[in-house]
Design a protein around this motif. Structure first.
Motif, PDB file in Angstrom:
ATOM      1  N   ALA A   1     104.724 -31.664  57.914  1.00  0.00           N
ATOM      2  CA  ALA A   1     105.154 -32.527  59.020  1.00  0.00           C
ATOM      3  C   ALA A   1     104.545 -32.099  60.355  1.00  0.00           C
ATOM      4  CB  ALA A   1     106.677 -32.541  59.121  1.00  0.00           C
ATOM      5  N   VAL A   2     104.222 -30.823  60.492  1.00  0.00           N
ATOM      6  CA  VAL A   2     103.702 -30.331  61.776  1.00  0.00           C
ATOM      7  C   VAL A   2     102.417 -29.509  61.658  1.00  0.00           C
ATOM      8  CG1 VAL A   2     105.929 -30.387  62.960  1.00  0.00           C
ATOM      9  CG2 VAL A   2     105.228 -28.312  61.759  1.00  0.00           C
TER      10      VAL A   2
ATOM     11  N   GLU B   1     108.991 -34.747  63.850  1.00  0.00           N
ATOM     12  CA  GLU B   1     108.267 -33.478  64.016  1.00  0.00           C
ATOM     13  C   GLU B   1     109.159 -32.443  64.692  1.00  0.00           C
ATOM     14  OE1 GLU B   1     103.673 -34.179  64.834  1.00  0.00           O
ATOM     15  OE2 GLU B   1     104.940 -35.482  66.087  1.00  0.00           O
TER      16      GLU B   1
END
Length: 122
Positions: free
Chosen positions: A32-33, A83
């Motif tokens: 996700a990041v 995020e």
């Protein structure tokens, strides 16, 4: 007698630096990041130094954070809510790994959550 600061209860700078290194690893391994961190302009060592100083100062330690404000650092990045939540999850996982108490986890996450308006921009 006054209660120990969150900084003291987290174990001071040396222990904070250890879990900050794991937070960074978690971010780098979190789909996700992780793209954000693969494009980072700073080295891992510099990111760890800056985040350690930020946490130390924010929890009552004597260190002074000399990095950019959260708003300046994240402006133009269009950080999404998902995020931000992923980052909080990564922080929590690192704290748990290092045996940080639930009260301290909650306090540190509350500090991080308090920065949301400076980080999430859509």
């Amino acid at each position: 007698m006054s209660e120990a600061s969150l900084y003291e209860r987290l174990g001071g700078e040396a222990k904070i630096k250890v879990f900050v290194a794991d937070i960074l690893k978690n971010h780098q391994n979190n789909p996700a990041v992780s793209p954000r961190y693969s494009q980072a302009k700073k080295s891992d060592e510099e990111l760890i130094r800056l985040v350690t100083a930020l946490i130390c100062q924010g929890t009552g330690g004597p260190q002074k954070y000399d990095g950019m404000s959260m708003l300046a650092a994240h402006t133009g990045m269009n950080v999404a809510e998902a995020e931000f939540v992923a980052v909080l999850d990564d922080i929590l996982a690192a704290l748990k790994k290092h045996g940080v108490g639930e009260r301290e986890q909650a306090e540190l996450l509350a500090i991080a959550y308090g920065m949301k308006a400076e980080i999430v921009h859509q």
